[in-house]
Design a protein around this motif. Sequence first.
Motif, PDB file in Angstrom:
ATOM      1  N   ASP A   1       9.732   5.400   6.692  1.00 44.21           N
ATOM      2  CA  ASP A   1       9.141   6.228   5.643  1.00 44.21           C
ATOM      3  C   ASP A   1       7.767   5.634   5.337  1.00 44.21           C
ATOM      4  N   LEU A   2       6.743   6.178   5.969  1.00 44.39           N
ATOM      5  CA  LEU A   2       5.397   5.619   5.839  1.00 44.39           C
ATOM      6  C   LEU A   2       4.861   5.722   4.413  1.00 44.39           C
ATOM      7  N   GLU A   3       5.201   6.801   3.724  1.00 49.01           N
ATOM      8  CA  GLU A   3       4.747   6.962   2.329  1.00 49.01           C
ATOM      9  C   GLU A   3       5.329   5.859   1.445  1.00 49.01           C
ATOM     10  N   ALA A   4       6.618   5.569   1.605  1.00 46.47           N
ATOM     11  CA  ALA A   4       7.261   4.519   0.810  1.00 46.47           C
ATOM     12  C   ALA A   4       6.678   3.149   1.148  1.00 46.47           C
TER      13      ALA A   4
ATOM     14  N   GLY B   1       0.313  -0.722   0.577  1.00 47.27           N
ATOM     15  CA  GLY B   1      -1.026  -0.143   0.511  1.00 47.27           C
ATOM     16  C   GLY B   1      -1.349   0.630   1.779  1.00 47.27           C
ATOM     17  N   ARG B   2      -2.231   1.614   1.660  1.00 48.92           N
ATOM     18  CA  ARG B   2      -2.577   2.471   2.807  1.00 48.92           C
ATOM     19  C   ARG B   2      -3.367   1.734   3.883  1.00 48.92           C
TER      20      ARG B   2
ATOM     21  N   GLY C   1       0.152  12.608  10.351  1.00 45.64           N
ATOM     22  CA  GLY C   1       1.522  13.118  10.438  1.00 45.64           C
ATOM     23  C   GLY C   1       2.333  12.486  11.569  1.00 45.64           C
ATOM     24  N   VAL C   2       2.045  11.237  11.856  1.00 46.11           N
ATOM     25  CA  VAL C   2       2.681  10.534  12.975  1.00 46.11           C
ATOM     26  C   VAL C   2       4.050  10.003  12.565  1.00 46.11           C
TER      27      VAL C   2
ATOM     28  N   GLY D   1      -2.494   4.583   6.180  1.00 45.65           N
ATOM     29  CA  GLY D   1      -3.178   5.773   5.696  1.00 45.65           C
ATOM     30  C   GLY D   1      -3.515   6.743   6.813  1.00 45.65           C
ATOM     31  N   THR D   2      -4.036   6.229   7.925  1.00 41.84           N
ATOM     32  CA  THR D   2      -4.396   7.117   9.036  1.00 41.84           C
ATOM     33  C   THR D   2      -3.152   7.668   9.719  1.00 41.84           C
TER      34      THR D   2
END
Length: 86
Positions: free
Chosen positions: A40-43, A49-50, A22-23, A16-17
């Motif tokens: 792909d951090l979002e995926a 989980g964040r 935007g890293v 999440g952080t």
Amino acid sequence: MGKNAPLRPAWTENLGTLIDAGVTVRASCAGQCKKWKDIDLEALAAIKGRDYDLWNRRSVCRLTEGCEGPVRFRFSGFAMMRPMWD
């Protein structure tokens, strides 16, 4: 942490952080293939989980078929890719 432990920025605490900051995070193989790939951090956050933490994590390489080398993670920070491990 010991006296020689790397400084860990607060924004590398979890997925999440990292996403909020935007890293860019890369997986890099230290085995036979030596390849790397942006994560792909979002995926990954949708699956894990964040709150999932990549620091000191490793996995078996899936970047090249047949490679079984260790994969470690690095983050973009301070004008270069930094390791995400102690």
